[in-house]
Design a protein around this motif. Structure first.
Motif, PDB file in Angstrom:
ATOM      1  N   ARG A  85       0.826  -1.212   0.000  1.00 33.81           N
ATOM      2  CA  ARG A  85       0.000   0.000   0.000  1.00 33.81           C
ATOM      3  C   ARG A  85       0.856   1.256   0.000  1.00 33.81           C
ATOM      4  O   ARG A  85       0.554   2.236  -0.704  1.00 33.81           O
ATOM      5  N   LEU A  86       1.929   1.259   0.770  1.00 36.46           N
ATOM      6  CA  LEU A  86       2.804   2.429   0.816  1.00 36.46           C
ATOM      7  C   LEU A  86       3.461   2.683  -0.539  1.00 36.46           C
ATOM      8  O   LEU A  86       3.574   3.835  -0.977  1.00 36.46           O
ATOM      9  N   VAL A  87       3.888   1.624  -1.201  1.00 34.67           N
ATOM     10  CA  VAL A  87       4.513   1.774  -2.520  1.00 34.67           C
ATOM     11  C   VAL A  87       3.500   2.286  -3.535  1.00 34.67           C
ATOM     12  O   VAL A  87       3.814   3.152  -4.365  1.00 34.67           O
ATOM     13  N   VAL A  88       2.268   1.763  -3.491  1.00 34.56           N
ATOM     14  CA  VAL A  88       1.229   2.226  -4.422  1.00 34.56           C
ATOM     15  C   VAL A  88       0.934   3.699  -4.198  1.00 34.56           C
ATOM     16  O   VAL A  88       0.807   4.481  -5.157  1.00 34.56           O
ATOM     17  N   ALA A  91       3.835   5.694  -5.517  1.00 31.96           N
ATOM     18  CA  ALA A  91       3.894   5.636  -6.976  1.00 31.96           C
ATOM     19  C   ALA A  91       2.823   6.516  -7.604  1.00 31.96           C
ATOM     20  O   ALA A  91       3.088   7.227  -8.594  1.00 31.96           O
ATOM     21  N   LEU A  92       1.613   6.496  -7.056  1.00 28.56           N
ATOM     22  CA  LEU A  92       0.551   7.354  -7.581  1.00 28.56           C
ATOM     23  C   LEU A  92       0.909   8.831  -7.406  1.00 28.56           C
ATOM     24  O   LEU A  92       0.757   9.633  -8.336  1.00 28.56           O
ATOM     25  N   MET A  93       1.385   9.183  -6.222  1.00 26.74           N
ATOM     26  CA  MET A  93       1.721  10.581  -5.965  1.00 26.74           C
ATOM     27  C   MET A  93       2.848  11.060  -6.878  1.00 26.74           C
ATOM     28  O   MET A  93       2.713  12.066  -7.586  1.00 26.74           O
ATOM     29  N   TRP A 222       9.581  11.101  -4.490  1.00 28.41           N
ATOM     30  CA  TRP A 222       9.544   9.741  -3.967  1.00 28.41           C
ATOM     31  C   TRP A 222      10.111   9.698  -2.551  1.00 28.41           C
ATOM     32  O   TRP A 222       9.644   8.928  -1.705  1.00 28.41           O
ATOM     33  N   ASN A 223      11.112  10.518  -2.279  1.00 36.03           N
ATOM     34  CA  ASN A 223      11.742  10.544  -0.964  1.00 36.03           C
ATOM     35  C   ASN A 223      11.219  11.682  -0.083  1.00 36.03           C
ATOM     36  O   ASN A 223      11.781  11.928   0.996  1.00 36.03           O
ATOM     37  N   GLU A 224      10.184  12.365  -0.521  1.00 34.11           N
ATOM     38  CA  GLU A 224       9.686  13.520   0.229  1.00 34.11           C
ATOM     39  C   GLU A 224       9.040  13.075   1.541  1.00 34.11           C
ATOM     40  O   GLU A 224       8.245  12.124   1.576  1.00 34.11           O
ATOM     41  N   PHE A 225       9.359  13.792   2.598  1.00 35.93           N
ATOM     42  CA  PHE A 225       8.854  13.435   3.923  1.00 35.93           C
ATOM     43  C   PHE A 225       8.032  14.550   4.565  1.00 35.93           C
ATOM     44  O   PHE A 225       7.007  14.280   5.195  1.00 35.93           O
ATOM     45  N   PHE A 226       8.446  15.800   4.390  1.00 40.86           N
ATOM     46  CA  PHE A 226       7.834  16.890   5.150  1.00 40.86           C
ATOM     47  C   PHE A 226       6.377  17.123   4.761  1.00 40.86           C
ATOM     48  O   PHE A 226       5.489  17.163   5.621  1.00 40.86           O
ATOM     49  N   ARG A 227       6.097  17.295   3.468  1.00 42.18           N
ATOM     50  CA  ARG A 227       4.714  17.579   3.058  1.00 42.18           C
ATOM     51  C   ARG A 227       3.753  16.438   3.390  1.00 42.18           C
ATOM     52  O   ARG A 227       2.656  16.685   3.902  1.00 42.18           O
ATOM     53  N   LEU A 240       5.587   6.113   1.333  1.00 42.07           N
ATOM     54  CA  LEU A 240       6.620   5.192   1.787  1.00 42.07           C
ATOM     55  C   LEU A 240       7.552   5.790   2.847  1.00 42.07           C
ATOM     56  O   LEU A 240       7.863   5.116   3.839  1.00 42.07           O
ATOM     57  N   PRO A 241       8.045   7.023   2.709  1.00 42.07           N
ATOM     58  CA  PRO A 241       8.915   7.572   3.770  1.00 42.07           C
ATOM     59  C   PRO A 241       8.232   7.634   5.129  1.00 42.07           C
ATOM     60  O   PRO A 241       8.870   7.383   6.154  1.00 42.07           O
ATOM     61  N   LEU A 242       6.939   7.960   5.162  1.00 45.09           N
ATOM     62  CA  LEU A 242       6.223   7.988   6.435  1.00 45.09           C
ATOM     63  C   LEU A 242       6.071   6.587   7.015  1.00 45.09           C
ATOM     64  O   LEU A 242       6.183   6.387   8.232  1.00 45.09           O
ATOM     65  N   GLY A 243       5.800   5.611   6.161  1.00 46.03           N
ATOM     66  CA  GLY A 243       5.652   4.247   6.645  1.00 46.03           C
ATOM     67  C   GLY A 243       6.932   3.685   7.211  1.00 46.03           C
ATOM     68  O   GLY A 243       6.915   2.914   8.178  1.00 46.03           O
ATOM     69  N   LEU A 244       8.076   4.077   6.635  1.00 47.52           N
ATOM     70  CA  LEU A 244       9.355   3.559   7.127  1.00 47.52           C
ATOM     71  C   LEU A 244       9.678   4.065   8.530  1.00 47.52           C
ATOM     72  O   LEU A 244      10.444   3.428   9.253  1.00 47.52           O
TER      73      LEU A 244
END
Length: 291
Positions: A85-88, A91-93, A222-227, A240-244
């Protein structure tokens, strides 16, 4: 230089001239080697740690090569978080953001490069000035606008504000300015409108430049975390970054091997995109060098 002929191909074959090994040549190789080690060293250490047991990660002296690799950390990643789910979501974003930036940057770049209108340079300067404003400054008004539109805690809250790109507009403007103006003049003589000139003449030539915009946008977001941390709340909309982050456990008590295994897995899509897009990226970066 002597020339030999291939009787089958009937084309001249030139002998390759070896470059002399000089001190400057060895110096450049040494600098490139040091740069490669500094760049790839942390990545290789992350991969090495993900293949070790957590207890072995703090041994002194540290062991770089895991002679008995342990892949259980990668299975633990899928057991602790919903990786699919995190990858999907990511990928969509990133896919919609990259496609949107490619389209809007090409249209805006063409307008600033080829269309004559009042305030062209002033407006372009304002667009460039937005590159100096950090995202932390604009996140509050963006959040208020997104909430007013009823898009809070959705993937659209991450996609829509990121589609306009000042850097992409600048890059595409410079790219279009390098295209000969005679192409547009010939199309105008044939009765083509500005939209037809952009769509049929300039847009096909701008593929390398658009590829640069798309690849850079994908790798960045893909690596964005803050927004995503500010604009999303529910776990089903996490990227994905939030899930990790959840792999770290409460008070950072999670396994370091599992955390770094998740980091390695998150890097793979970006590496694949760069691998298949490097030819277009190289063509776009070197366009016009020989002119």
């Amino acid at each position: 230089m002597t020339t030999q002929f291939d009787t089958k191909a009937k084309q001249p074959l030139r002998r390759k001239v070896r470059r002399p090994v000089t001190g400057a040549y060895i110096g450049r190789l040494a600098v490139l080697l040091v740069a490669a080690v500094l760049t790839l060293g942390p990545v290789m250490w992350t991969l090495s740690t993900s293949l070790r047991l957590p207890s072995e990660s703090f041994n002194l002296p540290p062991r770089f090569i895991p002679w008995d690799p342990d892949f259980t950390s990668y299975s633990e990643v899928f057991a602790q978080i919903d990786m699919i789910r995190l990858v999907v979501n990511s990928a969509l974003m990133t896919g919609f953001i990259a496609a949107g930036q490619m389209i809007t940057a090409a249209m805006a770049g063409y307008a600033f490069a080829r269309l004559t209108f009042k305030g062209n340079k002033l407006l372009f300067g304002l667009v460039l000035a937005t590159m100096m404003i950090p995202v932390q400054v604009t996140i509050v008004p963006v959040f208020m606008i997104i909430r007013g539109m009823g898009l809070a805690d959705t993937l659209l809250a991450l996609i829509i504000p990121a589609i306009p790109t000042a850097f992409g507009t600048f890059l595409m403007r410079q790219y279009f300015m390098g295209v000969p103006a005679e192409l547009a003049e010939a199309a105008e003589i044939d009765g083509a409108s500005q939209w037809r000139i952009f769509r049929s003449v300039y847009l096909p030539l701008a593929t390398p430049g658009m590829a640069i915009v798309g690849i850079l946008a994908f790798n960045y977001h893909w690596n964005e975390f803050f927004r995503p941390l500010i604009l999303t709340i529910s776990e089903e909309n996490f990227t994905l970054p939030l899930g990790l982050v959840s792999l770290q456990g409460n008070m950072g008590t999670g396994s370091i091997s599992v955390v770094l295994a998740g980091v390695i897995l998150s890097m793979l899509p970006a590496v694949v995109v760069f691998f298949f897009g490097q030819r277009s990226l190289r063509a776009g970066l070197t366009a016009g060098v020989g002119k």
